[in-house]
Design a protein around this motif. Structure first.
Motif: not given
Length: 165
Positions: A6-7, A22-39, A41-50
């Motif tokens: 995780i970087k 370990a090979h540098g391939n994307d496995v998940y991506y995380v999106e945060g709600s920058f200016f939203k309340i409540p704060k 973070f949503t974690i998605y797999n590479m098929q865009d599934e939460e």
């Protein structure tokens, strides 16, 4: 054993980052709600599934973070009431964190069996963590736990900075 990394990008206003293998391939991506309340973070797999959602509870006396997976609350991290030093409690069904989770150097156990390990990678720009998964079926829970702990740390650092002005 599976290794994930995780970087987070330093000074990323978009609050987006990826989890790589370990090979540098994307496995998940995380999106945060920058200016939203409540704060959140949503974690998605590479098929865009939460796969998980981390929410900071707004109307709580002390900071509290909830991790939901498949619509169910699976992890709660809450700040304990103390006078001198910040202390948090992690409540996850059958999951225990041992070590220094504040410094991101800890092991994850389920019913006494070690299922994962987390260590901070040093000498990198931004926060980087190495996550070792020992039980494949616990991968998403461990990733959600690590990201939730990082959210708690960031919220604590932001609160401390705001209080020191």
């Amino acid at each position: 054993m599976k290794q994930l990394y995780i970087k987070q990008k330093l000074l990323s206003l978009a609050e987006q980052f990826k989890v790589k293998d370990a090979h540098g391939n994307d496995v998940y991506y995380v999106e945060g709600s920058f200016f939203k309340i409540p704060k959140t973070f949503t974690i998605y797999n590479m098929q865009d599934e939460e796969i998980a959602r981390i929410t900071k509870k707004v109307f709580a006396f002390l900071p509290k973070f909830i991790v939901e997976m498949d619509g169910k609350q699976v992890i709660t991290i809450k700040k304990d009431f103390t006078f001198f030093r910040s202390r948090y409690t992690i409540d996850a069904a059958g999951v225990e964190v041992r070590g220094n989770w504040w410094d991101m150097s800890f092991q994850v156990f389920q019913h006494g069996e070690k299922i994962g390990q987390v260590s901070k990678e040093w000498f990198t720009w931004g926060d980087s963590y190495k996550v070792e998964i020992l039980k494949d079926e616990m991968e998403t829970l461990i990733i959600a736990l690590v990201i939730a702990i990082d959210c708690v740390k960031e919220a604590q650092n932001t609160a401390a900075a705001a209080g020191s002005v």
